[in-house]
Design a protein around this motif. Structure first.
Motif, mmCIF file in Angstrom:
data_model
loop_
_atom_site.group_PDB
_atom_site.id
_atom_site.type_symbol
_atom_site.label_atom_id
_atom_site.label_comp_id
_atom_site.label_asym_id
_atom_site.label_seq_id
_atom_site.Cartn_x
_atom_site.Cartn_y
_atom_site.Cartn_z
ATOM 1 N N ALA A 154 -47.325 -10.931 -11.428
ATOM 2 C CA ALA A 154 -47.065 -10.917 -9.985
ATOM 3 C C ALA A 154 -46.032 -11.973 -9.609
ATOM 4 O O ALA A 154 -45.104 -11.703 -8.833
ATOM 5 N N VAL A 155 -46.184 -13.165 -10.162
ATOM 6 C CA VAL A 155 -45.234 -14.247 -9.869
ATOM 7 C C VAL A 155 -43.831 -13.878 -10.358
ATOM 8 O O VAL A 155 -42.840 -14.067 -9.640
ATOM 9 N N GLY A 156 -43.752 -13.342 -11.573
ATOM 10 C CA GLY A 156 -42.453 -12.958 -12.123
ATOM 11 C C GLY A 156 -41.777 -11.874 -11.305
ATOM 12 O O GLY A 156 -40.571 -11.941 -11.034
ATOM 13 N N PHE A 157 -42.557 -10.881 -10.873
ATOM 14 C CA PHE A 157 -41.980 -9.774 -10.113
ATOM 15 C C PHE A 157 -41.530 -10.238 -8.729
ATOM 16 O O PHE A 157 -40.436 -9.878 -8.268
ATOM 17 N N ILE A 158 -42.355 -11.034 -8.072
ATOM 18 C CA ILE A 158 -41.991 -11.532 -6.747
ATOM 19 C C ILE A 158 -40.761 -12.448 -6.843
ATOM 20 O O ILE A 158 -39.892 -12.448 -5.961
ATOM 21 N N LEU A 159 -40.672 -13.211 -7.926
ATOM 22 C CA LEU A 159 -39.521 -14.088 -8.128
ATOM 23 C C LEU A 159 -38.227 -13.285 -8.271
ATOM 24 O O LEU A 159 -37.209 -13.618 -7.646
ATOM 25 N N LEU A 160 -38.254 -12.210 -9.064
ATOM 26 C CA LEU A 160 -37.029 -11.421 -9.230
ATOM 27 C C LEU A 160 -36.661 -10.697 -7.933
ATOM 28 O O LEU A 160 -35.477 -10.522 -7.620
ATOM 29 N N MET A 161 -37.676 -10.298 -7.158
ATOM 30 C CA MET A 161 -37.383 -9.702 -5.863
ATOM 31 C C MET A 161 -36.793 -10.744 -4.908
ATOM 32 O O MET A 161 -35.918 -10.437 -4.097
ATOM 33 N N GLY B 297 -30.292 -9.977 1.910
ATOM 34 C CA GLY B 297 -31.170 -10.398 2.989
ATOM 35 C C GLY B 297 -32.578 -9.835 2.903
ATOM 36 O O GLY B 297 -33.317 -9.868 3.887
ATOM 37 N N GLY B 298 -32.927 -9.293 1.749
ATOM 38 C CA GLY B 298 -34.289 -8.794 1.545
ATOM 39 C C GLY B 298 -34.496 -7.334 1.866
ATOM 40 O O GLY B 298 -35.636 -6.853 1.852
ATOM 41 N N GLN B 299 -33.429 -6.582 2.133
ATOM 42 C CA GLN B 299 -33.583 -5.159 2.459
ATOM 43 C C GLN B 299 -34.203 -4.377 1.305
ATOM 44 O O GLN B 299 -35.147 -3.600 1.498
ATOM 45 N N PHE B 300 -33.653 -4.558 0.107
ATOM 46 C CA PHE B 300 -34.180 -3.827 -1.048
ATOM 47 C C PHE B 300 -35.622 -4.218 -1.328
ATOM 48 O O PHE B 300 -36.468 -3.363 -1.613
ATOM 49 N N ALA B 301 -35.931 -5.504 -1.258
ATOM 50 C CA ALA B 301 -37.294 -5.977 -1.503
ATOM 51 C C ALA B 301 -38.275 -5.381 -0.501
ATOM 52 O O ALA B 301 -39.393 -4.979 -0.871
ATOM 53 N N ARG B 302 -37.879 -5.292 0.767
ATOM 54 C CA ARG B 302 -38.766 -4.703 1.783
ATOM 55 C C ARG B 302 -39.013 -3.232 1.522
ATOM 56 O O ARG B 302 -40.133 -2.738 1.671
ATOM 57 N N VAL B 303 -37.967 -2.524 1.130
ATOM 58 C CA VAL B 303 -38.118 -1.094 0.840
ATOM 59 C C VAL B 303 -39.022 -0.893 -0.373
ATOM 60 O O VAL B 303 -39.916 -0.038 -0.368
ATOM 61 N N TYR B 304 -38.819 -1.684 -1.400
ATOM 62 C CA TYR B 304 -39.558 -1.502 -2.653
ATOM 63 C C TYR B 304 -41.007 -1.960 -2.527
ATOM 64 O O TYR B 304 -41.922 -1.272 -3.000
ATOM 65 N N LEU B 305 -41.219 -3.115 -1.922
ATOM 66 C CA LEU B 305 -42.557 -3.695 -1.886
ATOM 67 C C LEU B 305 -43.394 -3.237 -0.707
ATOM 68 O O LEU B 305 -44.619 -3.134 -0.810
ATOM 69 N N MET B 306 -42.750 -2.977 0.428
ATOM 70 C CA MET B 306 -43.515 -2.678 1.635
ATOM 71 C C MET B 306 -43.213 -1.304 2.222
ATOM 72 O O MET B 306 -43.646 -0.983 3.323
ATOM 73 N N GLY B 307 -42.447 -0.503 1.482
ATOM 74 C CA GLY B 307 -42.160 0.844 1.959
ATOM 75 C C GLY B 307 -41.325 0.874 3.220
ATOM 76 O O GLY B 307 -41.551 1.702 4.106
ATOM 77 N N GLY B 308 -40.376 -0.022 3.298
ATOM 78 C CA GLY B 308 -39.512 -0.055 4.473
ATOM 79 C C GLY B 308 -38.659 1.196 4.595
ATOM 80 O O GLY B 308 -38.558 2.007 3.671
#
Length: 259
Positions: free
Chosen positions: A105-112, A120-131
Protein backbone atom coordinates in the motif's frame (compact mmCIF):
# COMPACT_ATOMS: atom_id res chain seq x y z
CA UNK A 1 14.52 -23.10 -1.10
CA UNK A 2 16.44 -22.80 -4.35
CA UNK A 3 15.88 -20.42 -7.24
CA UNK A 4 15.38 -22.10 -10.60
CA UNK A 5 16.19 -20.58 -13.99
CA UNK A 6 13.70 -21.50 -16.69
CA UNK A 7 13.90 -21.02 -20.48
CA UNK A 8 12.01 -18.24 -22.26
CA UNK A 9 9.49 -20.72 -23.71
CA UNK A 10 8.30 -21.44 -20.16
CA UNK A 11 6.33 -18.20 -20.40
CA UNK A 12 4.06 -19.90 -22.95
CA UNK A 13 3.78 -22.96 -20.70
CA UNK A 14 2.67 -20.77 -17.75
CA UNK A 15 -0.03 -19.29 -19.94
CA UNK A 16 -1.22 -22.72 -21.03
CA UNK A 17 -1.20 -24.06 -17.48
CA UNK A 18 -3.23 -21.11 -16.23
CA UNK A 19 -5.87 -21.53 -18.95
CA UNK A 20 -6.00 -25.31 -18.53
CA UNK A 21 -6.39 -25.12 -14.75
CA UNK A 22 -9.08 -22.46 -15.08
CA UNK A 23 -10.99 -24.72 -17.45
CA UNK A 24 -11.08 -27.43 -14.77
CA UNK A 25 -13.15 -25.16 -12.49
CA UNK A 26 -14.29 -22.16 -14.59
CA UNK A 27 -17.25 -21.19 -12.42
CA UNK A 28 -15.22 -21.50 -9.22
CA UNK A 29 -12.37 -19.32 -10.46
CA UNK A 30 -14.67 -16.74 -12.03
CA UNK A 31 -16.67 -16.57 -8.82
CA UNK A 32 -13.56 -16.27 -6.66
CA UNK A 33 -12.16 -13.49 -8.81
CA UNK A 34 -15.50 -11.67 -8.76
CA UNK A 35 -15.61 -11.94 -4.95
CA UNK A 36 -12.04 -10.65 -4.76
CA UNK A 37 -12.80 -7.65 -6.99
CA UNK A 38 -16.11 -6.92 -5.24
CA UNK A 39 -14.48 -6.90 -1.81
CA UNK A 40 -11.68 -4.60 -2.97
CA UNK A 41 -14.16 -2.27 -4.69
CA UNK A 42 -16.44 -2.05 -1.65
CA UNK A 43 -13.53 -1.31 0.66
CA UNK A 44 -12.34 1.42 -1.70
CA UNK A 45 -15.64 3.23 -1.20
CA UNK A 46 -14.87 3.88 2.48
CA UNK A 47 -13.77 7.50 2.97
CA UNK A 48 -10.07 8.16 3.63
CA UNK A 49 -9.07 4.69 4.89
CA UNK A 50 -10.85 2.61 2.24
CA UNK A 51 -8.25 2.79 -0.53
CA UNK A 52 -5.19 2.10 1.71
CA UNK A 53 -6.96 -0.91 3.27
CA UNK A 54 -7.98 -2.25 -0.15
CA UNK A 55 -4.41 -1.89 -1.42
CA UNK A 56 -3.01 -3.59 1.70
CA UNK A 57 -5.27 -6.60 1.10
CA UNK A 58 -4.17 -7.14 -2.50
CA UNK A 59 -1.12 -9.36 -1.70
CA UNK A 60 -3.25 -11.63 0.51
CA UNK A 61 -6.04 -11.73 -2.09
CA UNK A 62 -3.54 -12.66 -4.80
CA UNK A 63 -2.21 -15.41 -2.53
CA UNK A 64 -5.77 -16.66 -2.11
CA UNK A 65 -6.18 -17.06 -5.86
CA UNK A 66 -2.81 -18.84 -6.05
CA UNK A 67 -3.90 -21.19 -3.27
CA UNK A 68 -7.12 -21.88 -5.18
CA UNK A 69 -5.02 -22.76 -8.22
CA UNK A 70 -2.93 -25.18 -6.15
CA UNK A 71 -6.13 -26.89 -4.98
CA UNK A 72 -7.65 -27.07 -8.47
CA UNK A 73 -4.39 -28.36 -9.92
CA UNK A 74 -4.73 -31.33 -7.55
CA UNK A 75 -8.20 -32.04 -8.90
CA UNK A 76 -10.09 -30.59 -5.94
CA UNK A 77 -12.72 -27.83 -5.77
CA UNK A 78 -11.51 -24.49 -4.34
CA UNK A 79 -13.99 -23.21 -1.76
CA UNK A 80 -14.57 -19.47 -1.17
CA UNK A 81 -12.65 -19.47 2.15
CA UNK A 82 -9.44 -20.12 0.23
CA UNK A 83 -9.37 -16.39 -0.53
CA UNK A 84 -8.38 -15.73 3.10
CA UNK A 85 -5.78 -18.51 3.21
CA UNK A 86 -3.11 -15.90 3.86
CA UNK A 87 -4.75 -15.03 7.18
CA UNK A 88 -5.27 -18.63 8.35
CA UNK A 89 -1.71 -19.95 8.45
CA UNK A 90 -0.76 -19.05 12.01
CA UNK A 91 0.00 -15.86 13.92
CA UNK A 92 3.54 -15.39 12.61
CA UNK A 93 2.59 -15.68 8.94
CA UNK A 94 -0.50 -13.58 9.51
CA UNK A 95 1.71 -10.79 10.84
CA UNK A 96 4.08 -11.17 7.89
CA UNK A 97 1.19 -10.99 5.42
CA UNK A 98 -0.11 -7.83 7.12
CA UNK A 99 3.36 -6.24 6.92
CA UNK A 100 3.57 -7.24 3.26
CA UNK A 101 0.21 -5.62 2.60
CA UNK A 102 1.22 -2.39 4.34
CA UNK A 103 4.45 -2.25 2.30
CA UNK A 104 2.50 -2.73 -0.91
CA UNK A 105 0.00 0.00 0.00
CA UNK A 106 2.79 2.42 0.90
CA UNK A 107 4.69 1.64 -2.31
CA UNK A 108 1.62 2.07 -4.50
CA UNK A 109 0.51 5.31 -2.86
CA UNK A 110 4.08 6.62 -3.15
CA UNK A 111 4.25 5.98 -6.91
CA UNK A 112 0.84 7.60 -7.33
CA UNK A 113 2.15 10.56 -5.34
CA UNK A 114 5.06 10.88 -7.75
CA UNK A 115 2.69 10.82 -10.73
CA UNK A 116 0.57 13.51 -9.00
CA UNK A 117 3.48 15.93 -9.15
CA UNK A 118 3.19 15.83 -12.95
CA UNK A 119 -0.54 16.41 -13.53
CA UNK A 120 -1.74 17.73 -10.19
CA UNK A 121 -3.17 14.37 -9.18
CA UNK A 122 -5.70 13.91 -11.99
CA UNK A 123 -4.51 10.43 -12.93
CA UNK A 124 -4.26 9.36 -9.28
CA UNK A 125 -7.83 10.52 -8.59
CA UNK A 126 -9.17 8.66 -11.61
CA UNK A 127 -7.28 5.47 -10.76
CA UNK A 128 -7.74 5.40 -7.00
CA UNK A 129 -11.08 7.11 -6.49
CA UNK A 130 -12.88 6.59 -9.79
CA UNK A 131 -12.79 10.22 -10.78
CA UNK A 132 -14.39 11.46 -13.97
CA UNK A 133 -12.51 10.38 -17.09
CA UNK A 134 -13.44 12.52 -20.09
CA UNK A 135 -11.80 12.59 -23.54
CA UNK A 136 -10.50 16.07 -22.77
CA UNK A 137 -8.70 14.80 -19.66
CA UNK A 138 -7.24 11.75 -21.42
CA UNK A 139 -5.83 13.90 -24.24
CA UNK A 140 -4.00 16.22 -21.86
CA UNK A 141 -0.22 15.83 -22.12
CA UNK A 142 0.32 16.00 -18.36
CA UNK A 143 -2.28 13.30 -17.74
CA UNK A 144 -0.69 10.98 -20.29
CA UNK A 145 2.79 11.60 -18.87
CA UNK A 146 1.56 10.91 -15.33
CA UNK A 147 -0.06 7.66 -16.47
CA UNK A 148 3.15 6.60 -18.23
CA UNK A 149 5.30 7.41 -15.19
CA UNK A 150 2.92 5.43 -12.95
CA UNK A 151 3.14 2.43 -15.29
CA UNK A 152 6.93 2.56 -15.38
CA UNK A 153 7.17 2.84 -11.59
CA UNK A 154 4.67 0.02 -11.09
CA UNK A 155 6.91 -2.46 -12.92
CA UNK A 156 9.58 -2.73 -10.17
CA UNK A 157 6.80 -2.76 -7.54
CA UNK A 158 5.12 -5.69 -9.27
CA UNK A 159 8.43 -7.59 -9.47
CA UNK A 160 8.94 -7.16 -5.74
CA UNK A 161 5.48 -8.49 -4.89
CA UNK A 162 5.03 -11.10 -7.65
CA UNK A 163 6.19 -14.08 -5.56
CA UNK A 164 6.34 -12.41 -2.14
CA UNK A 165 2.89 -13.49 -0.83
CA UNK A 166 3.57 -17.11 -1.79
CA UNK A 167 7.02 -17.07 -0.18
CA UNK A 168 5.60 -15.62 3.05
CA UNK A 169 2.67 -18.04 3.13
CA UNK A 170 4.21 -21.32 2.00
CA UNK A 171 7.80 -20.90 3.17
CA UNK A 172 7.54 -18.60 6.18
CA UNK A 173 10.06 -16.13 4.76
CA UNK A 174 10.11 -12.64 6.28
CA UNK A 175 8.38 -9.89 4.25
CA UNK A 176 11.59 -8.02 3.35
CA UNK A 177 13.42 -11.18 2.28
CA UNK A 178 10.40 -12.33 0.28
CA UNK A 179 10.47 -9.06 -1.68
CA UNK A 180 14.16 -9.54 -2.43
CA UNK A 181 13.77 -13.16 -3.52
CA UNK A 182 10.74 -12.28 -5.63
CA UNK A 183 12.59 -9.54 -7.52
CA UNK A 184 15.64 -11.76 -8.05
CA UNK A 185 13.48 -14.62 -9.36
CA UNK A 186 11.73 -12.33 -11.83
CA UNK A 187 14.95 -10.72 -13.04
CA UNK A 188 16.83 -14.01 -13.36
CA UNK A 189 13.92 -15.35 -15.41
CA UNK A 190 13.50 -12.11 -17.34
CA UNK A 191 12.89 -13.67 -20.76
CA UNK A 192 10.36 -16.20 -19.48
CA UNK A 193 8.37 -13.42 -17.81
CA UNK A 194 8.70 -11.24 -20.92
CA UNK A 195 7.23 -14.00 -23.08
CA UNK A 196 4.56 -14.62 -20.44
CA UNK A 197 3.54 -10.96 -20.48
CA UNK A 198 3.53 -10.76 -24.29
CA UNK A 199 1.37 -13.87 -24.63
CA UNK A 200 -1.17 -12.52 -22.15
CA UNK A 201 -1.22 -9.12 -23.86
CA UNK A 202 -1.89 -10.85 -27.17
CA UNK A 203 -4.65 -12.94 -25.57
CA UNK A 204 -6.42 -9.92 -24.07
CA UNK A 205 -6.06 -7.96 -27.31
CA UNK A 206 -7.34 -10.94 -29.33
CA UNK A 207 -10.43 -11.32 -27.15
CA UNK A 208 -11.20 -7.58 -27.31
CA UNK A 209 -10.75 -7.58 -31.10
CA UNK A 210 -12.95 -10.64 -31.47
CA UNK A 211 -15.72 -9.05 -29.41
CA UNK A 212 -15.49 -5.85 -31.47
CA UNK A 213 -15.81 -7.85 -34.70
CA UNK A 214 -18.82 -9.80 -33.43
CA UNK A 215 -20.55 -6.61 -32.27
CA UNK A 216 -19.89 -4.88 -35.60
CA UNK A 217 -21.28 -7.87 -37.53
CA UNK A 218 -24.40 -8.00 -35.37
CA UNK A 219 -24.76 -4.23 -35.56
CA UNK A 220 -25.67 -3.84 -31.90
CA UNK A 221 -23.22 -1.71 -29.95
CA UNK A 222 -25.07 -2.34 -26.69
CA UNK A 223 -23.93 -5.97 -26.81
CA UNK A 224 -20.29 -5.03 -26.26
CA UNK A 225 -20.64 -4.66 -22.48
CA UNK A 226 -22.84 -7.75 -22.20
CA UNK A 227 -20.18 -9.82 -23.98
CA UNK A 228 -17.00 -8.12 -22.83
CA UNK A 229 -17.71 -8.08 -19.07
CA UNK A 230 -18.02 -11.87 -18.51
CA UNK A 231 -15.21 -12.58 -20.96
CA UNK A 232 -12.98 -9.99 -19.29
CA UNK A 233 -13.78 -11.46 -15.88
CA UNK A 234 -12.88 -14.96 -17.07
CA UNK A 235 -9.67 -13.75 -18.76
CA UNK A 236 -8.56 -11.90 -15.64
CA UNK A 237 -9.26 -15.00 -13.54
CA UNK A 238 -7.14 -17.08 -15.96
CA UNK A 239 -4.34 -14.54 -15.68
CA UNK A 240 -4.28 -14.74 -11.88
CA UNK A 241 -4.53 -18.53 -12.09
CA UNK A 242 -1.30 -18.62 -14.06
CA UNK A 243 0.53 -16.76 -11.25
CA UNK A 244 0.81 -19.97 -9.24
CA UNK A 245 2.74 -21.76 -11.99
CA UNK A 246 5.28 -18.95 -12.35
CA UNK A 247 5.97 -19.26 -8.62
CA UNK A 248 6.11 -23.05 -8.64
CA UNK A 249 8.66 -23.17 -11.46
CA UNK A 250 10.89 -20.39 -10.10
CA UNK A 251 11.35 -22.06 -6.69
CA UNK A 252 12.03 -25.76 -6.35
CA UNK A 253 10.93 -26.23 -2.73
CA UNK A 254 7.58 -28.06 -2.60
CA UNK A 255 4.76 -25.99 -1.14
CA UNK A 256 3.10 -26.88 2.10
CA UNK A 257 -0.57 -27.90 2.21
CA UNK A 258 -2.81 -24.84 2.03
CA UNK A 259 -4.89 -24.51 5.21
Amino acid sequence: MKLQIVPARQGVVWFQQGVRTFMKQPLAFTGLFFMFMAAISLLSLLPVIGTPIALALLPAATLGLMAATEIADKGQFPMPQVLIAGFRAGKERLQSMVVLGVLYAVGFILLMGISATIDGGQFARVYLMGGELSPEVVLQGDFQTAALVAMVLYLPLSLLFWHAPALVHWHGISPVKSLFFSAVACLRNFWAFTVFGMVWMAAFLGVATGVAIVVSVLGNVELINAILFPLGLAMAAMFFTSFYFTYRDCFDTPTEETP
